[in-house]
Design an enzyme around this catalytic site. Structure first.
Site, PDB file in Angstrom:
ATOM      1  N   HIS A 232      18.489  -6.965  41.353  1.00 12.25           N
ATOM      2  CA  HIS A 232      18.373  -7.446  42.734  1.00 12.25           C
ATOM      3  C   HIS A 232      16.908  -7.380  43.168  1.00 12.25           C
ATOM      4  O   HIS A 232      16.093  -6.724  42.521  1.00 12.25           O
ATOM      5  CB  HIS A 232      19.218  -6.580  43.681  1.00 12.25           C
ATOM      6  CG  HIS A 232      18.718  -5.162  43.766  1.00 12.25           C
ATOM      7  ND1 HIS A 232      19.008  -4.189  42.836  1.00 12.25           N
ATOM      8  CD2 HIS A 232      17.896  -4.552  44.667  1.00 12.25           C
ATOM      9  CE1 HIS A 232      18.415  -3.058  43.150  1.00 12.25           C
ATOM     10  NE2 HIS A 232      17.724  -3.243  44.271  1.00 12.25           N
ATOM     11  N   ASP A 234      14.747  -6.369  46.819  1.00 17.87           N
ATOM     12  CA  ASP A 234      15.030  -5.692  48.092  1.00 17.87           C
ATOM     13  C   ASP A 234      14.685  -6.640  49.237  1.00 17.87           C
ATOM     14  O   ASP A 234      13.765  -7.452  49.135  1.00 17.87           O
ATOM     15  CB  ASP A 234      14.199  -4.403  48.198  1.00 17.87           C
ATOM     16  CG  ASP A 234      14.592  -3.389  47.125  1.00 17.87           C
ATOM     17  OD1 ASP A 234      15.728  -3.460  46.619  1.00 17.87           O
ATOM     18  OD2 ASP A 234      13.745  -2.531  46.788  1.00 17.87           O
ATOM     19  N   HIS A 289      14.622  -6.112  40.085  1.00 16.18           N
ATOM     20  CA  HIS A 289      14.696  -4.827  39.388  1.00 16.18           C
ATOM     21  C   HIS A 289      16.139  -4.360  39.292  1.00 16.18           C
ATOM     22  O   HIS A 289      17.021  -4.878  39.972  1.00 16.18           O
ATOM     23  CB  HIS A 289      13.822  -3.772  40.094  1.00 16.18           C
ATOM     24  CG  HIS A 289      14.144  -3.579  41.555  1.00 16.18           C
ATOM     25  ND1 HIS A 289      13.775  -4.483  42.530  1.00 16.18           N
ATOM     26  CD2 HIS A 289      14.822  -2.595  42.199  1.00 16.18           C
ATOM     27  CE1 HIS A 289      14.194  -4.049  43.712  1.00 16.18           C
ATOM     28  NE2 HIS A 289      14.842  -2.903  43.539  1.00 16.18           N
ATOM     29  N   ARG A 299      20.561  11.024  36.796  1.00 19.23           N
ATOM     30  CA  ARG A 299      19.356  10.467  37.415  1.00 19.23           C
ATOM     31  C   ARG A 299      19.559  10.335  38.920  1.00 19.23           C
ATOM     32  O   ARG A 299      20.641   9.944  39.377  1.00 19.23           O
ATOM     33  CB  ARG A 299      19.053   9.105  36.792  1.00 19.23           C
ATOM     34  CG  ARG A 299      17.902   8.401  37.413  1.00 19.23           C
ATOM     35  CD  ARG A 299      17.411   7.237  36.567  1.00 19.23           C
ATOM     36  NE  ARG A 299      16.208   6.707  37.180  1.00 19.23           N
ATOM     37  CZ  ARG A 299      16.199   5.732  38.088  1.00 19.23           C
ATOM     38  NH1 ARG A 299      17.325   5.155  38.454  1.00 19.23           N
ATOM     39  NH2 ARG A 299      15.062   5.334  38.631  1.00 19.23           N
TER      40      ARG A 299
HETATM   41  C1  LIG Z   1      18.208  -2.139  54.831  1.00 22.94           C
HETATM   42  C2  LIG Z   1      18.967  -2.399  53.789  1.00 22.94           C
HETATM   43  C3  LIG Z   1      18.458  -2.936  52.520  1.00 22.94           C
HETATM   44  C4  LIG Z   1      19.670  -2.807  51.600  1.00 22.94           C
HETATM   45  C5  LIG Z   1      20.799  -3.097  52.534  1.00 22.94           C
HETATM   46  C6  LIG Z   1      20.442  -2.185  53.705  1.00 22.94           C
HETATM   47  O1  LIG Z   1      21.145  -2.527  54.856  1.00 22.94           O
HETATM   48  C7  LIG Z   1      20.705  -0.733  53.334  1.00 22.94           C
HETATM   49  C8  LIG Z   1      20.758  -0.503  51.817  1.00 22.94           C
HETATM   50  C9  LIG Z   1      19.773  -1.367  51.049  1.00 22.94           C
HETATM   51  C10 LIG Z   1      20.190  -1.529  49.601  1.00 22.94           C
HETATM   52  C11 LIG Z   1      19.773  -0.366  48.689  1.00 22.94           C
HETATM   53  C12 LIG Z   1      20.281  -0.660  47.263  1.00 22.94           C
HETATM   54  C13 LIG Z   1      19.949  -2.081  46.806  1.00 22.94           C
HETATM   55  C14 LIG Z   1      20.328  -3.097  47.918  1.00 22.94           C
HETATM   56  C15 LIG Z   1      20.166  -4.531  47.430  1.00 22.94           C
HETATM   57  C16 LIG Z   1      21.691  -2.747  48.414  1.00 22.94           C
HETATM   58  O2  LIG Z   1      22.759  -3.127  47.971  1.00 22.94           O
HETATM   59  O3  LIG Z   1      21.584  -1.847  49.451  1.00 22.94           O
HETATM   60  C17 LIG Z   1      19.509  -2.786  49.159  1.00 22.94           C
HETATM   61  C18 LIG Z   1      19.675  -3.719  50.359  1.00 22.94           C
HETATM   62  C19 LIG Z   1      18.618  -4.814  50.402  1.00 22.94           C
HETATM   63  O4  LIG Z   1      17.431  -4.547  50.180  1.00 22.94           O
HETATM   64  O5  LIG Z   1      19.007  -5.941  50.660  1.00 22.94           O
HETATM   65  O1  AKG Z   2      17.319   3.847  41.321  1.00 26.82           O
HETATM   66  C1  AKG Z   2      16.454   3.027  41.131  1.00 26.82           C
HETATM   67  O2  AKG Z   2      15.557   3.174  40.309  1.00 26.82           O
HETATM   68  C2  AKG Z   2      16.440   1.723  41.903  1.00 26.82           C
HETATM   69  C3  AKG Z   2      17.010   1.859  43.273  1.00 26.82           C
HETATM   70  C4  AKG Z   2      16.886   0.590  44.037  1.00 26.82           C
HETATM   71  O3  AKG Z   2      16.512  -0.425  43.510  1.00 26.82           O
HETATM   72  C5  AKG Z   2      17.246   0.559  45.457  1.00 26.82           C
HETATM   73  O4  AKG Z   2      17.728   1.577  46.006  1.00 26.82           O
HETATM   74  O5  AKG Z   2      17.033  -0.510  46.084  1.00 26.82           O
HETATM   75 FE   FE2 Z   3      16.110  -1.990  44.975  1.00 25.11          FE
END
Ligand SMILES: C=C1C[C@]23C[C@@]1(O)CC[C@H]2[C@@]12CCC[C@@](C)(C(=O)O1)[C@H]2[C@@H]3C(=O)O
Ligand code: AKG
Ligand code: FE2
Length: 375
Positions: A232, A234, A289, A299
Site C-alpha cells: 500500500h 500511505d 511498501h 516484530r
Molecule cells: C489516517 C489514516 C491513515 C490510514 C487510515 C487512517 O485512518 C488510520 C490508519 C492508517 C493505516 C495504517 C496502516 C496502513 C493503512 C493503509 C491502513 O490500512 O491504515 C493506513 C491508512 C492510510 O494511510 O491510508
Molecule cells: O510495519 C511496517 O513496517 C509498515 C507499517 C505501515 O506501513 C503502516 O503502518 O502504514
Molecule cells: Fe504504511
C-alpha cells in the site's frame, strides 16, 4: 462438542467485522485463510534485486548541513529514507515499543474490548485495508486518533495512565519532527511559507492532524505463505516509522523490486505519502511498501501518519508545476482523501487526478494518457 476445559476459549476463534480472529500464539500451522498466493500476487516482482548489489535505502543524518538536499534526492528517487540524529530520545522509542508490546500481549478477548467499530477509525483490529483482500494478514493493529484514553480504559480498567502518557509524549515529539521534515522536503522543492498554508515552526507545527498506528506481527509458522501488511501507499504527507530490531518492511522500487529496509538502531524510516505526492505534482512519489513476517521473531512497528489540518485543501504547488507542465491533481483535503482511500484503496490517487492529458512524470503535456480522471 466445544471443549469445556478452563482456558479453552483461547482456541475458540473470535469474530470482528465478519472475520475470524485468532490468538496468533496458539496457531502452530498457518490457517488457509492466512495463506496468500506466492508474493507475486501483489502484481510486482518479488524479492530483493536479483544478483546485482542492492542499493541501500538512503540514510540521512539530520545534523548534516546538506540534509535538505539529501532528503530531496531521497524523496525523488526512493520516496523514502531513514534518519539518524533526529533528537527523539532513545528512551521514548523504547517506551512506545514496550507500551505496544504490553497491549498486543493481552489476551484476544481483552483486546477486543477496544475493538474498532465497523465504521470507526480508532481502536484494535486488523489493518483497515484488510477489507480489500480475501486473505487475512498475519498482523494486528491499534489505531489512535487524538486521545487514546477511552480505549486504554477498556484495555486496562485500573492501570491505563502509563499507556496514555507515553502515547501523548510520543505524539508530541513526532509532531515536531514531522513538521520539521515536511518543511525540509518543501524547502528542497523551493517552496516557502508564502506558497502554502501548512503549520510552520512558529506555531510549533501544531494544528496538523495525525494518527498513530501500532502494528504487531507475531512470529509465523509459515512466513513464506503469509503477508504481514499488504502492499500500500500511505494517505499522508509523510509517515514516520519506528520498527523494533526485527526487519520486515519492504519498499517497492521501479526496476528493482522489493527492497528490505534494515532496522537501524535508533533510526526512523520516513515514507512519502499520497498528499506529498499530490502537493509536489508527482515529483516526490508516494512509496509502495509492505511488511513481511518471519518464523521466530515478534516484530513491532509504530507508524506516525502525518497530514495537514483535516480541511486544508492540498493541490500541486504552482512553483513545482514548471512551464510546459500542468497540475496533475485536483485540490483535496485530507479528510476527503481518507474517505476516497477507504472506499477505493489503490485507485485513490488516480481518482483525484485531473483529466489533463498530462503525463504522469511531472505533468509533461502529452495527449496520449488514458488514466482514470477526477470527475
Ligand atoms: C489516517 C489514516 C491513515 C490510514 C487510515 C487512517 O485512518 C488510520 C490508519 C492508517 C493505516 C495504517 C496502516 C496502513 C493503512 C493503509 C491502513 O490500512 O491504515 C493506513 C491508512 C492510510 O494511510 O491510508
Ligand atoms: O510495519 C511496517 O513496517 C509498515 C507499517 C505501515 O506501513 C503502516 O503502518 O502504514
Ligand atoms: Fe504504511
Amino acid at each position: 462438542m466445544p471443549a469445556r476445559l478452563p482456558g479453552a476459549f483461547k482456541f475458540n476463534p473470535l469474530r470482528l467485522h465478519g472475520k475470524q480472529l485468532h490468538d496468533f500464539c496458539t496457531l502452530k500451522e498457518l490457517p488457509e485463510t492466512y495463506a496468500w498466493e506466492p508474493v507475486d500476487c501483489h502484481g510486482h516482482h518479488s524479492g530483493d534485486c536479483g544478483t546485482t548489489r542492492v542499493e541501500p535505502v538512503p540514510v540521512v543524518d539530520l545534523y548534516d548541513p546538506n540534509a535538505e538536499r539529501l532528503i530531496g534526492h531521497a524523496c525523488k528517487t526512493w520516496g523514502a529514507f531513514q534518519i539518524i540524529n533526529h533528537e527523539i530520545p532513545r528512551r521514548l522509542l523504547d517506551d512506545v515499543e514496550s507500551a505496544s508490546r504490553r497491549l498486543f500481549s493481552l489476551p484476544l478477548r481483552q483486546k477486543l474490548r477496544a475493538a474498532r467499530d465497523p465504521d470507526g477509525v480508532t481502536g484494535y483490529g486488523p489493518a483497515p485495508i484488510s477489507s480489500f483482500f480475501s486473505k487475512q494478514m498475519w498482523s494486528e493493529g491499534f489505531t489512535i486518533f487524538g486521545s487514546p484514553l477511552e480505549h486504554a480504559r477498556q484495555l486496562w480498567p485500573s492501570n491505563y495512565m502509563r499507556f496514555c502518557d507515553i502515547i501523548e509524549e510520543y505524539s508530541r515529539e513526532m509532531q515536531r519532527l514531522a513538521g520539521k521534515l515536511v518543511w525540509l522536503m518543501l524547502g528542497s522543492l523551493g517552496i516557502t511559507k508564502e506558497d502554502i498554508q501548512l503549520p510552520g515552526p512558529e506555531a510549533g507545527y501544531r494544528e496538523a492532524s495525525a494518527a498513530l498506528q501500532l502494528n504487531s506481527y507475531p512470529a509465523c509458522p509459515d512466513p513464506d505463505r503469509a503477508v504481514g501488511l499488504a502492499a500500500h501507499t500511505d494517505s499522508t504527507l509523510i509517515t514516520i516509522l519506528h520498527q523494533n530490531g526485527t526487519g520486515g518492511l519492504q519498499l517497492f522500487r521501479e526496476g528493482c523490486g522489493w527492497v528490505t529496509v534494515p532496522p537501524l538502531a535508533g533510526g526512523l524510516v520516513i515514507n512519502v505519502g499520497d498528499l506529498l505526492h499530490i502537493l509536489s505534482n508527482g515529483l516526490y512519489p508516494s512509496v509502495l511498501h509492505r511488511a513481511m513476517v518471519n518464523r521466530t521473531r515478534h516484530r513491532l512497528s509504530v507508524a506516525y501518519l502525518y497530514g495537514p489540518p483535516r480541511d486544508v485543501l492540498i493541490s500541486p504547488v504552482s512553483k513545482v508545476v514548471e512551464p510546459g507542465r500542468v497540475p496533475l491533481y485536483r485540490p483535496v483535503s485530507w479528510s476527503e482523501y481518507l474517505g476516497i482511500k477507504a472506499k477505493h484503496f489503490r485507485n485513490a490517487l488516480s481518482l483525484v487526478r485531473l483529466c489533463s492529458h498530462a503525463h504522469a512524470n511531472g505533468g509533461v503535456i502529452d495527449a496520449n494518457v488514458s488514466d482514470s480522471c477526477a470527475r
